[in-house]
Design a protein around this motif. Structure first.
Motif, PDB file in Angstrom:
ATOM      1  N   ARG A  52     -17.370   6.657   9.854  1.00 22.78           N
ATOM      2  CA  ARG A  52     -16.616   6.460   8.609  1.00 22.78           C
ATOM      3  C   ARG A  52     -16.519   4.971   8.315  1.00 22.78           C
ATOM      4  O   ARG A  52     -16.255   4.165   9.196  1.00 22.78           O
ATOM      5  CB  ARG A  52     -15.218   7.052   8.744  1.00 22.78           C
ATOM      6  CG  ARG A  52     -15.238   8.557   8.660  1.00 22.78           C
ATOM      7  CD  ARG A  52     -13.893   9.172   8.823  1.00 22.78           C
ATOM      8  NE  ARG A  52     -12.978   8.783   7.752  1.00 22.78           N
ATOM      9  CZ  ARG A  52     -11.729   9.205   7.680  1.00 22.78           C
ATOM     10  NH1 ARG A  52     -11.236  10.016   8.607  1.00 22.78           N
ATOM     11  NH2 ARG A  52     -10.961   8.815   6.691  1.00 22.78           N
ATOM     12  N   THR A  54     -16.379   1.942   4.642  1.00 25.15           N
ATOM     13  CA  THR A  54     -16.002   1.744   3.245  1.00 25.15           C
ATOM     14  C   THR A  54     -17.249   1.753   2.364  1.00 25.15           C
ATOM     15  O   THR A  54     -18.355   1.475   2.833  1.00 25.15           O
ATOM     16  CB  THR A  54     -15.264   0.403   3.044  1.00 25.15           C
ATOM     17  OG1 THR A  54     -16.141  -0.653   3.407  1.00 25.15           O
ATOM     18  CG2 THR A  54     -14.008   0.338   3.893  1.00 25.15           C
ATOM     19  N   THR A 103     -14.336  15.631   9.609  1.00 29.59           N
ATOM     20  CA  THR A 103     -13.091  14.922   9.328  1.00 29.59           C
ATOM     21  C   THR A 103     -12.001  15.497  10.226  1.00 29.59           C
ATOM     22  O   THR A 103     -11.616  16.647  10.093  1.00 29.59           O
ATOM     23  CB  THR A 103     -12.693  15.063   7.843  1.00 29.59           C
ATOM     24  OG1 THR A 103     -13.753  14.546   7.053  1.00 29.59           O
ATOM     25  CG2 THR A 103     -11.424  14.287   7.550  1.00 29.59           C
ATOM     26  N   PRO A 114      -8.929   1.846   3.830  1.00 28.09           N
ATOM     27  CA  PRO A 114      -9.500   3.171   3.548  1.00 28.09           C
ATOM     28  C   PRO A 114     -10.949   3.258   4.022  1.00 28.09           C
ATOM     29  O   PRO A 114     -11.720   2.317   3.880  1.00 28.09           O
ATOM     30  CB  PRO A 114      -9.400   3.288   2.028  1.00 28.09           C
ATOM     31  CG  PRO A 114      -9.331   1.882   1.535  1.00 28.09           C
ATOM     32  CD  PRO A 114      -8.666   1.080   2.616  1.00 28.09           C
ATOM     33  N   ARG A 115     -11.292   4.361   4.588  1.00 31.00           N
ATOM     34  CA  ARG A 115     -12.646   4.618   5.092  1.00 31.00           C
ATOM     35  C   ARG A 115     -13.105   5.935   4.479  1.00 31.00           C
ATOM     36  O   ARG A 115     -12.995   6.990   5.086  1.00 31.00           O
ATOM     37  CB  ARG A 115     -12.660   4.711   6.615  1.00 31.00           C
ATOM     38  CG  ARG A 115     -12.143   3.475   7.299  1.00 31.00           C
ATOM     39  CD  ARG A 115     -13.221   2.441   7.376  1.00 31.00           C
ATOM     40  NE  ARG A 115     -12.704   1.203   7.926  1.00 31.00           N
ATOM     41  CZ  ARG A 115     -13.010   0.022   7.454  1.00 31.00           C
ATOM     42  NH1 ARG A 115     -13.816  -0.094   6.437  1.00 31.00           N
ATOM     43  NH2 ARG A 115     -12.530  -1.064   7.984  1.00 31.00           N
ATOM     44  N   ASP A 116     -13.600   5.851   3.251  1.00 29.47           N
ATOM     45  CA  ASP A 116     -13.950   7.067   2.524  1.00 29.47           C
ATOM     46  C   ASP A 116     -15.456   7.289   2.384  1.00 29.47           C
ATOM     47  O   ASP A 116     -15.897   8.193   1.709  1.00 29.47           O
ATOM     48  CB  ASP A 116     -13.302   7.060   1.143  1.00 29.47           C
ATOM     49  CG  ASP A 116     -13.646   5.814   0.344  1.00 29.47           C
ATOM     50  OD1 ASP A 116     -14.398   4.965   0.846  1.00 29.47           O
ATOM     51  OD2 ASP A 116     -13.143   5.697  -0.780  1.00 29.47           O
ATOM     52  N   ARG A 117     -16.257   6.478   3.048  1.00 25.38           N
ATOM     53  CA  ARG A 117     -17.702   6.647   3.065  1.00 25.38           C
ATOM     54  C   ARG A 117     -18.084   7.149   4.457  1.00 25.38           C
ATOM     55  O   ARG A 117     -17.622   6.611   5.461  1.00 25.38           O
ATOM     56  CB  ARG A 117     -18.381   5.310   2.778  1.00 25.38           C
ATOM     57  CG  ARG A 117     -19.867   5.234   2.950  1.00 25.38           C
ATOM     58  CD  ARG A 117     -20.716   5.930   1.907  1.00 25.38           C
ATOM     59  NE  ARG A 117     -20.385   5.609   0.542  1.00 25.38           N
ATOM     60  CZ  ARG A 117     -21.092   4.828  -0.258  1.00 25.38           C
ATOM     61  NH1 ARG A 117     -22.169   4.236   0.183  1.00 25.38           N
ATOM     62  NH2 ARG A 117     -20.726   4.654  -1.503  1.00 25.38           N
TER      63      ARG A 117
END
Length: 136
Positions: A52, A54, A103, A114-117
């Motif tokens: 994970r 950004t 996840t 935030p780590r959304d990639r």
């Protein structure tokens, strides 16, 4: 007197079992025509690795390229340990079923923010070695 050591080649099953025991690995890729290495925490998904990160990080530049991923465990007291290396292609993970599967709050990113990639390393080759005390 030195202690006799032996080097053994690990099977793929042994490599995958060992990968699941360590929380941090090293992603190796090319950046500006030079080797680059990033320590990252990861999740093992079958024989693939998920990281994970950004959206605006180095991961964007790594997508759709061949990378290496290395995990090891060293015991300094007796000079033993193991190392596993994966070679594969990194892609951005977008499949919703896979995202739900990987996840897990127990495997949240260590880095702040935030780590959304999600970067998926689809393993092509896997190899490993163990250095241990030779049997008496």
């Amino acid at each position: 007197m030195t202690t006799p050591m032996e080097m053994t080649t690990l099977t793929e099953a042994e490599c995958l079992a060992l990968l699941s025991t360590e929380p941090v690995g090293r992603l190796v890729f090319t950046e500006n025509a030079l080797p680059a290495i990033r320590p990252v925490n990861f999740v093992l998904d079958g024989r693939d690795v998920v990281i994970r990160t950004t959206a605006d990080s180095w991961a964007r530049r790594v997508a759709d390229t061949v990378v290496a991923f290395e995990v090891d465990h060293i015991v300094p007291a007796d000079h033993s340990g193991w190392s596993v290396v994966l070679l594969g292609t990194a892609t951005v993970l977008t499949d919703i079923d896979a995202l739900v599967r990987v996840t897990d709050f127990r495997h949240r990113p260590w880095a702040p923010g935030p780590r959304d990639r999600y970067l998926l390393i689809r393993t092509g080759e896997i190899s490993g070695r163990r250095l241990s005390l030779a049997p008496a």
